[in-house]
Design a protein around this motif. Sequence first.
Motif, short mmCIF file in Angstrom:
data_model
loop_
_atom_site.label_atom_id
_atom_site.label_comp_id
_atom_site.label_asym_id
_atom_site.label_seq_id
_atom_site.Cartn_x
_atom_site.Cartn_y
_atom_site.Cartn_z
N VAL A 1 -8.53 -0.35 -1.71
CA VAL A 1 -9.24 0.28 -0.54
C VAL A 1 -10.74 -0.92 -1.07
O VAL A 1 -11.13 -1.27 0.44
CB VAL A 1 -9.54 1.35 -0.93
N ARG A 2 -11.40 -1.07 -1.73
CA ARG A 2 -12.65 -1.81 -1.41
C ARG A 2 -12.40 -3.31 -1.07
O ARG A 2 -12.82 -3.67 -0.48
CB ARG A 2 -13.17 -1.57 -3.36
N GLY A 3 -11.35 -4.10 -1.80
CA GLY A 3 -11.42 -5.06 -1.66
C GLY A 3 -10.15 -5.87 -0.20
O GLY A 3 -10.89 -6.51 -0.03
N MET A 4 -9.80 -4.48 0.50
CA MET A 4 -9.61 -4.45 1.89
C MET A 4 -10.97 -4.59 2.53
O MET A 4 -10.37 -5.11 4.12
CB MET A 4 -8.10 -4.59 2.10
N GLY A 5 -11.24 -3.02 2.37
CA GLY A 5 -12.17 -2.22 3.35
C GLY A 5 -11.23 -1.48 4.00
O GLY A 5 -9.86 -1.33 3.88
N VAL A 6 -12.21 -0.29 3.83
CA VAL A 6 -11.46 0.42 4.40
C VAL A 6 -11.21 1.47 5.85
O VAL A 6 -10.05 1.44 6.21
CB VAL A 6 -12.69 2.12 4.74
N GLU A 7 -11.34 0.56 6.34
CA GLU A 7 -10.97 -0.08 8.34
C GLU A 7 -8.97 -0.13 8.23
O GLU A 7 -8.30 -0.36 8.57
CB GLU A 7 -11.75 -0.41 9.39
N THR B 1 -4.12 8.65 -12.75
CA THR B 1 -5.03 7.60 -12.81
C THR B 1 -4.65 6.10 -12.51
O THR B 1 -6.13 5.39 -12.14
CB THR B 1 -5.90 8.14 -14.21
N ALA B 2 -4.20 5.64 -12.97
CA ALA B 2 -4.35 4.53 -13.11
C ALA B 2 -3.60 3.80 -11.63
O ALA B 2 -3.90 2.99 -10.89
CB ALA B 2 -2.56 3.93 -13.69
N VAL B 3 -2.91 5.28 -11.12
CA VAL B 3 -2.12 4.43 -9.46
C VAL B 3 -3.67 4.76 -8.74
O VAL B 3 -3.94 4.32 -7.83
CB VAL B 3 -1.48 5.69 -9.34
N GLU B 4 -4.56 6.13 -9.05
CA GLU B 4 -6.09 6.39 -8.36
C GLU B 4 -6.85 5.06 -8.10
O GLU B 4 -7.20 4.79 -7.38
CB GLU B 4 -5.90 7.20 -8.60
N TYR B 5 -7.36 4.37 -9.52
CA TYR B 5 -8.15 3.86 -9.61
C TYR B 5 -7.41 1.91 -9.24
O TYR B 5 -8.17 0.83 -8.46
CB TYR B 5 -8.12 3.29 -11.35
N ALA B 6 -6.37 1.80 -9.03
CA ALA B 6 -5.73 1.04 -8.10
C ALA B 6 -6.15 1.09 -7.01
O ALA B 6 -6.16 -0.25 -6.49
CB ALA B 6 -3.79 0.85 -8.64
N THR B 7 -5.48 2.21 -6.31
CA THR B 7 -6.11 2.67 -4.54
C THR B 7 -7.29 2.25 -4.43
O THR B 7 -7.40 1.48 -3.27
CB THR B 7 -4.60 3.73 -4.48
N SER B 8 -7.58 2.45 -5.23
CA SER B 8 -9.57 2.27 -4.92
C SER B 8 -10.14 1.10 -4.74
O SER B 8 -10.64 0.26 -3.87
CB SER B 8 -10.89 3.22 -6.15
N VAL C 1 0.86 -1.03 0.11
CA VAL C 1 -0.18 0.25 -0.24
C VAL C 1 1.17 1.12 -0.33
O VAL C 1 0.97 1.97 -0.85
CB VAL C 1 -0.73 -0.34 1.51
N SER C 2 2.31 1.74 0.94
CA SER C 2 2.68 2.72 1.08
C SER C 2 3.31 3.06 -0.13
O SER C 2 4.04 3.77 -0.83
CB SER C 2 3.80 2.29 1.85
N SER C 3 4.30 1.57 -1.57
CA SER C 3 4.61 2.05 -2.08
C SER C 3 3.55 2.36 -3.59
O SER C 3 4.27 2.94 -4.12
CB SER C 3 5.34 0.97 -2.95
N LEU C 4 2.04 1.50 -3.02
CA LEU C 4 1.42 2.60 -4.05
C LEU C 4 1.20 4.07 -4.25
O LEU C 4 1.14 4.32 -4.97
CB LEU C 4 0.06 1.76 -4.13
N LEU C 5 1.24 4.55 -2.55
CA LEU C 5 0.75 5.84 -2.04
C LEU C 5 2.22 6.86 -3.03
O LEU C 5 1.74 8.16 -3.21
CB LEU C 5 0.22 5.42 -0.73
N ARG C 6 3.01 6.03 -2.25
CA ARG C 6 4.70 6.81 -2.25
C ARG C 6 4.55 7.19 -4.60
O ARG C 6 4.66 8.02 -4.76
CB ARG C 6 5.74 5.78 -2.42
N LEU C 7 4.18 6.00 -4.83
CA LEU C 7 3.90 6.17 -6.43
C LEU C 7 2.90 7.25 -7.41
O LEU C 7 3.31 8.10 -7.14
CB LEU C 7 3.71 4.99 -7.47
N HIS C 8 2.23 7.24 -6.57
CA HIS C 8 0.74 8.59 -6.52
C HIS C 8 1.68 10.08 -6.45
O HIS C 8 1.58 10.79 -7.34
CB HIS C 8 -0.36 8.58 -6.00
N GLY C 9 2.16 10.45 -5.19
CA GLY C 9 3.42 11.38 -5.35
C GLY C 9 3.98 11.56 -6.12
O GLY C 9 4.02 12.36 -6.33
#
Length: 132
Positions: free
Chosen positions: A111-117, A101-108, A83-91
């Motif tokens: 989030v949907r797959g693992m749940g927000v919590e 857009t690709a990174v944001e879609y993957a992130t969403s 998750v951290s690698s994905l968020l770093r890539l977004h930056g």
Amino acid sequence: HTMDDGADAKLRRVASEVLPQCIPILSREAMHIKYRNAWGSILSGGYATFTSTLATCLLQKRESGGDDSELEDNVQSWIKTLVSSLLRLHGDVAKDGTARTAVEYATSTVVRGMGVEMFLSVVEFVDDDGDD
């Protein structure tokens, strides 16, 4: 009960032998700039699905009880790395619309797959202004 023991042993073996080798490669290589044109498929497909599946396994393991905190800690750590690698890539790609857009879609998808919590439990938020 034997089937559960067999599945649990297999999960343990995969977690101790296979995943420690996969996570660093996946979190570095999938995000390499040379694959940028394929991020739309790579990140939302394999990367996000893999991360979400790990999270699902962790949640199921926690719900089933048992005392395997070392395995749970390892899986939690791997999820955090992914998750951290994905968020770093977004930056890193903030100014590149298609890549962002690709990174944001993957992130969403993650989030949907693992749940927000769970997502919020693995992400460390820091203040940009430096105040602690």
